[in-house]
Design an enzyme around this catalytic site. Structure first.
Site, PDB file in Angstrom:
ATOM      1  N   ASP A  43       0.805  -1.254  -0.099  1.00 49.46           N
ATOM      2  CA  ASP A  43       0.176  -0.007  -0.086  1.00 49.46           C
ATOM      3  C   ASP A  43       0.915   1.299  -0.012  1.00 49.46           C
ATOM      4  OD1 ASP A  43      -1.934   2.063   1.066  1.00 49.46           O
ATOM      5  OD2 ASP A  43      -3.191   0.317   1.090  1.00 49.46           O
ATOM      6  N   TYR A 157     -15.054   6.572 -11.478  1.00 53.29           N
ATOM      7  CA  TYR A 157     -14.995   5.297 -10.824  1.00 53.29           C
ATOM      8  C   TYR A 157     -15.389   4.171 -11.319  1.00 53.29           C
ATOM      9  CZ  TYR A 157     -15.071   2.532  -6.331  1.00 53.29           C
ATOM     10  OH  TYR A 157     -14.788   1.219  -5.518  1.00 53.29           O
ATOM     11  N   LYS A 161     -13.695   0.678 -13.338  1.00 56.37           N
ATOM     12  CA  LYS A 161     -13.813  -0.507 -12.896  1.00 56.37           C
ATOM     13  C   LYS A 161     -14.195  -1.457 -14.066  1.00 56.37           C
ATOM     14  CE  LYS A 161     -13.343  -0.358  -8.176  1.00 56.37           C
ATOM     15  NZ  LYS A 161     -12.000  -0.853  -7.600  1.00 56.37           N
ATOM     16  N   ASN A 186     -21.200  -1.978  -1.121  1.00 54.52           N
ATOM     17  CA  ASN A 186     -21.227  -1.412   0.268  1.00 54.52           C
ATOM     18  C   ASN A 186     -20.760  -2.222   1.321  1.00 54.52           C
ATOM     19  OD1 ASN A 186     -22.257   1.375  -0.609  1.00 54.52           O
ATOM     20  ND2 ASN A 186     -24.374   0.143  -0.825  1.00 54.52           N
ATOM     21  N   LYS A 200     -17.649   6.098   3.928  1.00 53.67           N
ATOM     22  CA  LYS A 200     -18.997   5.873   3.296  1.00 53.67           C
ATOM     23  C   LYS A 200     -19.934   5.760   4.306  1.00 53.67           C
ATOM     24  CE  LYS A 200     -18.008   3.057  -0.486  1.00 53.67           C
ATOM     25  NZ  LYS A 200     -17.979   1.981  -0.918  1.00 53.67           N
ATOM     26  N   GLN A 228     -33.041   7.469  -0.440  1.00 53.63           N
ATOM     27  CA  GLN A 228     -32.443   6.635  -1.281  1.00 53.63           C
ATOM     28  C   GLN A 228     -31.824   5.362  -0.586  1.00 53.63           C
ATOM     29  OE1 GLN A 228     -31.567   9.619   0.061  1.00 53.63           O
ATOM     30  NE2 GLN A 228     -29.287  10.048   0.432  1.00 53.63           N
ATOM     31  N   THR A 229     -31.905   4.346  -1.358  1.00 53.25           N
ATOM     32  CA  THR A 229     -31.706   2.979  -0.927  1.00 53.25           C
ATOM     33  C   THR A 229     -30.345   2.618  -1.363  1.00 53.25           C
ATOM     34  OG1 THR A 229     -32.899   2.212  -2.921  1.00 53.25           O
ATOM     35  CG2 THR A 229     -34.198   2.502  -0.582  1.00 53.25           C
ATOM     36  N   ARG A 293     -30.285   0.909  -5.141  1.00 54.41           N
ATOM     37  CA  ARG A 293     -29.308   0.110  -5.602  1.00 54.41           C
ATOM     38  C   ARG A 293     -29.547  -1.256  -4.553  1.00 54.41           C
ATOM     39  NH1 ARG A 293     -23.471   1.993  -6.301  1.00 54.41           N
ATOM     40  NH2 ARG A 293     -24.138   2.474  -8.308  1.00 54.41           N
TER      41      ARG A 293
END
Ligand code: NAD
Length: 338
Positions: A43, A157, A161, A186, A200, A228-229, A293
């Site tokens: 890292d 982002y 990916k 998540n 987050k 928002q979900t 989401r």
């Protein structure tokens, strides 16, 4: 094979975890060590909250090809987690930097793994690859792996990916490298970023509720209307899922997350109940990401014969406890000395 033979066979497996100074990487190193692996952590920085469990930890910048070559030398497996990333606030305001940094990291890490003769390569993708047009409604239809195309991720982002997922596929087709691709939904847990702008939603919510509890000011700010979900998956399930996928023969991208969807308002209520306080939600303008989401776990169940086990409440209890401790220390440190 006897237990001791099995143990020594596993002990010979050598893995590198990139991003081992970050949240998931740090936990994955601990998990692989418990499985008997020899582990190198790589890292830009050592872990922020606890010492690494890695046998060797090397500070390297994977944006540089020669440092990626050093990172992947002499190992059987690569767990590629390094990324320039953060929560919605960060991702929605650093498009060019994220695309540039993460492209370099992933191009270099995969190519050096190939050159170094690595056997298996795990790439950590994200639910952020899914098209924005499928996530306009809070009551969203859960996202299946094949929904990623036609592509229209919301942020740079997610575009990066998708390209790196594609790269893994072509490295398998053209060079025979065994690549695996996981799409996280998540992931949360203790010993992850909880303040500073890259945190987050679950960590941010735990911090805000802990601050409300410890300062006595019940107001908790929520970005947008809070309707928002999302679904949230606890870190211990995440590392189990990763290692199951790496051992499987499944080369296509695979969702890894929970499929229980909650609103951000509900998330706040669950955390407040765990903290044992009443909060007053204040809805303020802020980046919210897609409206809804959720993960469709049909393929996950079929491929791994497994799915995440730890409930949102159980995971949040462990996470909240750790974050409340961090906030308490911060508040004590901020008090002027007598
Ligand atoms: P994190 O930010 O905690 O860890 C990423 C680590 O990568 C950091 O420690 C960072 O210093 C390191 N890094 C950044 N640039 C580097 C470079 N040039 N060279 C070497 N290291 C570098 O993030 P995380 O939550 O642990 O995520 C791990 C992976 O999983 C990332 O690829 C991320 O995109 C992906 N992911 C995470 C989530 C989630 O919910 N946490 C969701 C979807 C995808």
């Amino acid at each position: 094979m006897s237990n001791s033979e099995l143990h020594s066979a596993k002990a010979r497996e050598r893995a590198v975890v990139t991003g081992a100074g970050g949240f998931i990487g740090h936990h994955l190193v601990k998990f692989l060590k418990r499985q008997g692996y020899w582990v190198r952590g790589v890292d830009l920085k050592v872990p922020d909250y606890a010492p690494t469990a890695a046998d060797e930890f090397v500070v390297l910048d994977l944006r540089k090809a020669e440092e990626a070559a050093r990172a992947t030398r002499g190992v059987d497996e690569v767990y590629a987690l390094a990324a320039d990333m953060g929560g919605m606030g960060y991702i929605s305001s650093h498009h060019a930097q994220i695309l540039y940094h993460n492209s370099l990291i992933n191009l270099n890490t995969l190519e050096s793994a190939r050159v170094n003769g690595v056997k298996r390569y795990l790439y950590t993708s994200s639910a952020c690859v899914y098209p924005e047009f499928l996530q306009m409604d809070a009551n969203v239809v859960p996202l299946k792996e094949e929904d990623a195309y036609p592509a229209q991720p919301q942020d740079a982002y997610g575009w990066e990916k998708l390209i790196s997922e594609r790269l893994c596929r072509h490295y398998h087709e053209d060079y025979g490298l065994e690549t695996r691709v996981v799409r996280f939904h998540n992931i949360f847990g203790p010993e992850g970023t909880w303040d500073g702008g890259r945190e987050k939603a679950p960590a941010a919510m735990c911090r805000k509720v802990a601050q409300a509890k410890l300062t006595g000011d019940p107001v908790v700010e929520i970005w947008g209307d809070g309707e928002q979900t999302r679904s949230f998956c606890y870190i211990d399930d995440c590392v189990v899922g990763i290692t199951k996928l790496v051992r499987s023969d499944h080369r296509e991208p695979l969702n890894l997350g929970q499929d229980r969807m909650v609103t951000i308002n509900q998330l706040a209520d669950i955390v407040a109940e765990i903290a044992g306080i009443r909060i007053v939600k204040k809805h303020v303008p802020g980046p919210q990401g897609v409206r809804g989401r959720n993960s469709d776990n049909s393929r996950l169940r079929r491929v791994l014969n497994w799915e995440p086990q730890i409930s949102l409440e159980a995971g949040l209890r462990r996470t909240y406890g750790w974050i409340e401790e961090q906030v308490r220390e911060q508040l004590v440190g901020a008090k002027p000395r007598a």
